[in-house]
Design an enzyme around this catalytic site. Structure first.
Site, PDB file in Angstrom:
ATOM      1  N   CYS A 184       0.767  -0.849   0.001  1.00 36.40           N
ATOM      2  CA  CYS A 184       0.185   0.202   0.437  1.00 36.40           C
ATOM      3  C   CYS A 184       1.194   1.112   0.106  1.00 36.40           C
ATOM      4  CB  CYS A 184      -0.894   0.127   1.188  1.00 36.40           C
ATOM      5  SG  CYS A 184      -1.596   1.920   1.512  1.00 36.40           S
ATOM      6  N   THR A 186      -0.787   4.665   0.295  1.00 30.78           N
ATOM      7  CA  THR A 186      -1.677   5.433   0.556  1.00 30.78           C
ATOM      8  C   THR A 186      -0.562   6.484   1.818  1.00 30.78           C
ATOM      9  OG1 THR A 186      -4.085   4.516   0.314  1.00 30.78           O
ATOM     10  CG2 THR A 186      -3.322   6.437   1.949  1.00 30.78           C
TER      11      THR A 186
HETATM   12  P1  5GP Z   1      -0.200  -6.943   4.148  1.00 29.21           P
HETATM   13  O1  5GP Z   1      -1.121  -8.001   5.158  1.00 29.21           O
HETATM   14  O2  5GP Z   1      -0.258  -6.642   2.556  1.00 29.21           O
HETATM   15  O3  5GP Z   1       0.167  -5.895   5.148  1.00 29.21           O
HETATM   16  O4  5GP Z   1      -2.360  -6.042   3.889  1.00 29.21           O
HETATM   17  C1  5GP Z   1      -3.586  -6.582   2.883  1.00 29.21           C
HETATM   18  C2  5GP Z   1      -4.138  -5.449   2.962  1.00 29.21           C
HETATM   19  O5  5GP Z   1      -4.179  -3.516   1.914  1.00 29.21           O
HETATM   20  C3  5GP Z   1      -5.275  -5.288   1.863  1.00 29.21           C
HETATM   21  O6  5GP Z   1      -6.159  -6.132   3.247  1.00 29.21           O
HETATM   22  C4  5GP Z   1      -6.111  -4.566   2.172  1.00 29.21           C
HETATM   23  O7  5GP Z   1      -6.871  -3.797   3.039  1.00 29.21           O
HETATM   24  C5  5GP Z   1      -4.778  -3.769   1.445  1.00 29.21           C
HETATM   25  N1  5GP Z   1      -4.928  -3.224   0.758  1.00 29.21           N
HETATM   26  C6  5GP Z   1      -4.316  -3.833  -0.379  1.00 29.21           C
HETATM   27  N2  5GP Z   1      -4.111  -3.153  -2.371  1.00 29.21           N
HETATM   28  C7  5GP Z   1      -4.214  -2.139  -1.291  1.00 29.21           C
HETATM   29  C8  5GP Z   1      -3.490  -1.007  -2.031  1.00 29.21           C
HETATM   30  O8  5GP Z   1      -3.567  -1.500  -3.206  1.00 29.21           O
HETATM   31  N3  5GP Z   1      -3.898   0.283  -1.827  1.00 29.21           N
HETATM   32  C9  5GP Z   1      -3.848   0.205  -0.409  1.00 29.21           C
HETATM   33  N4  5GP Z   1      -3.694   1.550   0.347  1.00 29.21           N
HETATM   34  N5  5GP Z   1      -4.192  -0.298   0.578  1.00 29.21           N
HETATM   35  C10 5GP Z   1      -3.961  -2.022  -0.459  1.00 29.21           C
END
Ligand code: 5GP
Length: 351
Positions: A184, A186
């Site tokens: 992400c 953001t």
């Molecule tokens: P991780 O477990 O990889 O740290 O986080 C997974 C979460 O990241 C997902 O469930 C979703 O809420 C968030 N996420 C997935 N793809 C994106 C993206 O392209 N942008 C953002 N802002 N959040 C994402």
């Protein structure tokens, strides 16, 4: 402008203190629990969930996770025909899956057709990147009205006020997390976000007070982070990156210098938008990135690590199950938690 001087914490800022424990062996710990939802439905399983991302929330992943009684939020791009075939061949997996939709009418109509074809499917995930959008609460209320007896998980938000609003609008499970994800961007692109540990603690207190549950979504980089999220009050923890790069990811595999890598990308990345929407729309920027992960083979061994780690956490604090973990957990604020001295010298398992 207003400055909130309260210190918000991330997983790396805290550790759980060990406590005198009545548990002799981690085998005594039971990681499954019952989740009583406001809508009256009771879910049973381990509160760890695969994220509704292209190469994480797949049917193959759901089959593997269901064997360990873990959940999967399936990504929203499967067709009705694919759903029907999956349900016919894997009825035992259905109690552990969530069908995902965003905020569009077309997605809601597809969901209606899926639930009509597969009435035993009980769980819905309403996922939008910004749970603060004006249309989100009415959308949840509309889905709740259409499906009064289904389990609704909705997000993402990061504070008490919106957690309460989501539960009041009809959500059983509030999905928590803005910006912590492994792919992400953001926070980098917008400067917006809340450290995930504090977000979970705040949202869990607010949602629990109204009979709601919470799913901490994103930011877990190791099993200890999952344990901290659960001990901080999350009923479920959603994982993207920790489950990506496995055979069950159904991801594109590339070979570089004789080694296999799996492509993993954020759902708001350029690649995802190109794949599903034909490109990035002119008024928005991508808020996700693409990475190549070393291919890790079957997910089963990673699941064993997760389950083993969580059992050990419970044993360290004397929690006989995960429901007891937050009641037993004492967190301490730390400035260093892992000794990095040999990080660059790691040998493969079993060397
Ligand atoms: P991780 O477990 O990889 O740290 O986080 C997974 C979460 O990241 C997902 O469930 C979703 O809420 C968030 N996420 C997935 N793809 C994106 C993206 O392209 N942008 C953002 N802002 N959040 C994402």
């Amino acid at each position: 402008m207003h400055m909130d001087a309260h210190e918000y914490l991330d997983f790396e800022d805290v550790l759980i203190k060990p406590r005198r424990s009545p548990i002799n062996s981690r085998q005594e710990v039971d990681l499954t629990r019952s989740f009583k939802t406001k809508s009256g439905f009771v879910l049973n399983g381990v509160g760890v969930m695969a994220a509704n991302m292209d190469s994480v929330g797949t049917f193959s992943m759901a089959k593997a996770l269901a064997q360990e009684k873990m959940f999967t939020a399936l990504h929203k791009f499967y067709t009705l025909e694919q759903w029907v075939a999956f349900a016919k061949e894997n009825p035992q997996v259905l109690p552990y899956v969530f069908a995902t939709i965003g905020s569009s009418q077309a997605e809601l109509e597809k969901l209606e057709r899926i639930l009509e074809a597969i009435p035993v499917l009980t769980n819905i995930c309403i996922d939008i990147a910004n749970g603060y959008s004006a249309h989100f609460l009415p959308h949840i209320a509309k889905v709740r009205e259409k499906f009064p007896n289904k389990v609704l998980m909705a997000g993402n938000v990061v504070g008490a006020e919106m957690s309460e609003a989501l539960v009041q609008a009809g959500a059983d499970i509030v999905k928590v997390g803005i910006g912590p994800g492994s792919v992400c961007t953001t926070r980098k692109m917008t400067g917006v976000g809340v450290p995930q540990f504090s977000a979970i603690v705040e949202c869990a207190q607010a949602a629990h007070a109204l009979g709601g549950l919470v799913c901490g979504d994103g930011g877990c980089a190791c099993v200890g982070d999952i344990a901290k999220a659960l001990a901080g009050g999350a009923d479920f923890v959603m994982l993207g990156g920790m489950l990506a790069g496995h055979a069950e990811s159904e991801a594109k595999i590339v070979e570089k210098e004789g080694k296999a890598y799996a492509l993993f990308y954020g759902m708001s990345s350029f690649t995802a938008m190109q794949e599903h929407h034909g490109g990035v729309r002119s008024y928005r920027a991508s808020e996700g990135k693409e990475v190549y992960l070393p291919f890790r083979g079957a997910v089963a061994s990673s699941l064993q690590e997760i389950l083993g780690g969580l059992r050990s956490t419970c044993a360290y604090v004397g929690a006989i199950n995960l429901e007891e973990l937050p009641k037993r957990a004492i967190f301490i604020r730390v400035r260093r938690q892992i000794n990095p001295i040999y990080n660059h010298l790691e040998a493969p398992h079993g060397s």
